[in-house]
Scaffold this active site. Structure first.
Site, PDB file in Angstrom:
ATOM      1  CE1 TYR A 169       1.712   2.624   8.798  1.00  0.00           C
ATOM      2  CE2 TYR A 169       0.431   4.273   9.996  1.00  0.00           C
ATOM      3  CZ  TYR A 169       0.593   3.457   8.899  1.00  0.00           C
ATOM      4  OH  TYR A 169      -0.340   3.454   7.905  1.00  0.00           O
TER       5      TYR A 169
ATOM      6  CG  HIS B 232      -5.680   1.936   6.826  1.00  0.00           C
ATOM      7  ND1 HIS B 232      -5.763   0.621   6.429  1.00  0.00           N
ATOM      8  CD2 HIS B 232      -6.841   2.205   7.460  1.00  0.00           C
ATOM      9  CE1 HIS B 232      -6.924   0.126   6.812  1.00  0.00           C
ATOM     10  NE2 HIS B 232      -7.591   1.064   7.446  1.00  0.00           N
TER      11      HIS B 232
ATOM     12  NE  ARG C 200      -2.090   0.697   4.012  1.00  0.00           N
ATOM     13  CZ  ARG C 200      -1.385   1.331   4.950  1.00  0.00           C
ATOM     14  NH1 ARG C 200      -0.896   2.533   4.745  1.00  0.00           N
ATOM     15  NH2 ARG C 200      -1.137   0.749   6.110  1.00  0.00           N
TER      16      ARG C 200
HETATM   17  C1  TPP Z   1     -13.553  -6.944  12.835  1.00  0.00           C
HETATM   18  C2  TPP Z   1     -12.796  -5.649  12.684  1.00  0.00           C
HETATM   19  N1  TPP Z   1     -11.777  -5.381  13.536  1.00  0.00           N
HETATM   20  C3  TPP Z   1     -11.080  -4.221  13.429  1.00  0.00           C
HETATM   21  C4  TPP Z   1     -11.405  -3.319  12.446  1.00  0.00           C
HETATM   22  C5  TPP Z   1     -10.620  -1.995  12.341  1.00  0.00           C
HETATM   23  N2  TPP Z   1      -9.740  -2.025  11.139  1.00  0.00           N
HETATM   24  C6  TPP Z   1     -10.146  -1.440   9.984  1.00  0.00           C
HETATM   25  S1  TPP Z   1      -9.032  -1.668   8.763  1.00  0.00           S
HETATM   26  C7  TPP Z   1      -7.981  -2.517   9.768  1.00  0.00           C
HETATM   27  C8  TPP Z   1      -6.672  -3.082   9.212  1.00  0.00           C
HETATM   28  C9  TPP Z   1      -6.920  -4.038   8.081  1.00  0.00           C
HETATM   29  O1  TPP Z   1      -5.724  -4.511   7.526  1.00  0.00           O
HETATM   30  P1  TPP Z   1      -5.718  -5.542   6.343  1.00  0.00           P
HETATM   31  O2  TPP Z   1      -6.682  -6.651   6.593  1.00  0.00           O
HETATM   32  O3  TPP Z   1      -4.301  -5.923   6.101  1.00  0.00           O
HETATM   33  O4  TPP Z   1      -6.294  -4.729   5.094  1.00  0.00           O
HETATM   34  P2  TPP Z   1      -5.774  -3.382   4.430  1.00  0.00           P
HETATM   35  O5  TPP Z   1      -6.615  -2.280   5.036  1.00  0.00           O
HETATM   36  O6  TPP Z   1      -4.322  -3.251   4.705  1.00  0.00           O
HETATM   37  O7  TPP Z   1      -6.077  -3.514   2.967  1.00  0.00           O
HETATM   38  C10 TPP Z   1      -8.501  -2.613  11.054  1.00  0.00           C
HETATM   39  C11 TPP Z   1      -7.832  -3.290  12.187  1.00  0.00           C
HETATM   40  C12 TPP Z   1     -12.485  -3.632  11.578  1.00  0.00           C
HETATM   41  N3  TPP Z   1     -12.846  -2.818  10.584  1.00  0.00           N
HETATM   42  N4  TPP Z   1     -13.142  -4.806  11.710  1.00  0.00           N
END
Ligand code: TPP
Length: 396
Positions: free
Chosen positions: A303, A294, A290
């Site tokens: 970070y 985010h 990415r």
């Molecule tokens: C069940 C749940 N826990 C926590 C969150 C908060 N949250 C939103 S995005 C994220 C990180 C996601 O990372 P990844 O799965 O690697 O996907 P990326 O956003 O990097 O594409 C978190 C912890 C959420 N949306 N849903």
């Protein structure tokens, strides 16, 4: 028991810091495993050979290769416009996907119209390969829609903000497909479920993989490992490449260079054919990055280092396909110039359509809760109407 007098191993004597020792082991493991990453288009734009997967890439025509580039370039232009719209206050938030174009276009283009795809919330380029109008992706982020498109029109499900929940939906859907096939109702669609490296730590992913394996469901799990789950690095999510986890469930796992659109396309075609044939699920781990934040609410400089970002910029999926297109004579300057103009036109269309979006009638939400009238809903609607009538409107 105190460990102060226990004999120290050679490694411990070399490095007194246990965290550093663990990190060194991880790095060694990652380096060893990196040799197994499937790559058919190297960062220098040259082709690489693989006896199983090269035939899928070699079957691509000039027009298809240009289409892949066009998909990636338009998705990137759209993404930049959406970021600008958010910065101007026209969207509440945006989730950029710049850097992940190859993973998304390669997998999206490998799917057939009858396949059904379950995205997370960052799969804008996949959506575009499925024919979803990009403006429709923005309704959710402008706050005028709970979804924005009809999933049945393009077999592309609505975005899911609850991490990994859609992997369960995907497996349930795939099990339904299996039963439809057994009843002679459908041919052989497959299901594609997208999730991120952070989501791989959710129980839902584990449950969906157990079910998919147990029932031999026709589903491909597609993980875009973009190295970061907001601010948490991949090294915290897993001790091994995610593709290796598939062995524990009993189905194939493919580790692919996610910035190589040819490798992603080939791996996805292979995996979808595997699933369609009734041979069961496959996990693909597409290693990508990415490049941006985010979301527009996040500041990655808090970070991670800019040197890491720079390293990944050198592996830009668009640049390497452009090099191939030019070197093999599939495209010339005129193609890239025209595409630039097409991108600007797309951006201006999206902007116009977003600004024209109207707020929904709140009452419509009450109509969709139950199939039939429900006294509680009627009561709540009456409360809302009374509440709104209590406001003095302008001019009164
Ligand atoms: C069940 C749940 N826990 C926590 C969150 C908060 N949250 C939103 S995005 C994220 C990180 C996601 O990372 P990844 O799965 O690697 O996907 P990326 O956003 O990097 O594409 C978190 C912890 C959420 N949306 N849903």
């Amino acid at each position: 028991m105190s460990t102060a007098h226990l004999p120290r191993t050679e490694a411990e004597q070399l490095s007194g810091n246990p965290a550093q020792r663990v990190e060194a082991r991880h790095q060694q493991g990652a380096e060893d495993a990196s040799r197994e990453v499937l790559q058919l288009l190297a960062p220098d734009g040259g082709r690489r050979q693989n006896s199983t997967f090269s035939p899928f890439a070699e079957a691509l025509s000039s027009a298809q290769l240009r289409q892949f580039y066009r998909d990636m370039a338009l998705a990137r232009r759209f993404d930049q416009e959406a970021t600008a719209l958010q910065r101007q206050g026209e969207l509440a938030m945006w989730v950029p996907m710049v850097g992940q174009e190859a993973a998304q276009v390669g997998s999206g283009r490998a799917s057939r119209p009858e396949d059904y795809l379950f995205p997370t919330y960052r799969e804008h380029a996949v959506a575009m390969t499925r024919g979803v109008n990009p403006s429709q992706l923005l309704g959710l982020f402008r706050g005028v829609s709970h979804g924005g498109w009809d999933p049945r029109q393009n077999n592309f499900h609505l975005y899911t903000l609850v991490l990994a929940a859609q992997t369960l939906h995907a497996v349930g859907y795939a099990m339904g497909v299996q039963r439809d096939r057994a009843a002679g109702l459908t041919e052989s669609p497959a299901v594609l479920a997208y999730f991120g490296d952070g989501s791989s730590s959710e129980g839902d992913v584990h449950e969906s993989m157990v079910f998919a394996a147990s029932f031999q469901a026709p589903v491909v799990f597609f993980c875009q490992n973009n190295r970061w789950a907001i601010s948490v690095p991949f090294s915290v999510q897993s001790r091994v490449p995610l593709a290796q986890r598939a062995a524990g469930y009993g189905f194939p796992g493919l580790r692919v260079d996610g910035n190589d659109v040819l490798a992603v396309y080939a791996a996805s075609q292979w995996a979808l054919e595997h699933a369609r044939s009734g041979a069961g699920p496959v996990l693909i781990e597409a290693e990508t990055y990415r490049l941006g934040a985010h979301t527009t609410a996040d500041d990655p400089s808090k970070y991670r280092g800019s040197d890491e970002e720079e390293q990944w910029r050198l592996r830009d999926p668009l640049l390497r396909l452009e090099t191939l297109l030019r070197a093999e004579g599939h495209a010339d300057d005129a193609f890239f110039d025209d595409l630039g103009q097409e991108g600007d036109q797309l951006a201006s269309d999206v902007r116009r359509e977003v600004l024209a979006m109207v707020n929904p009638d709140l009452r419509a939400s009450f109509a969709n809760v139950y199939a039939q009238q429900h006294p509680l809903i009627a009561e709540e609607l009456a409360w809302l109407e009374e509440y709104e009538a209590g406001f003095v409107t302008e001019g009164e």
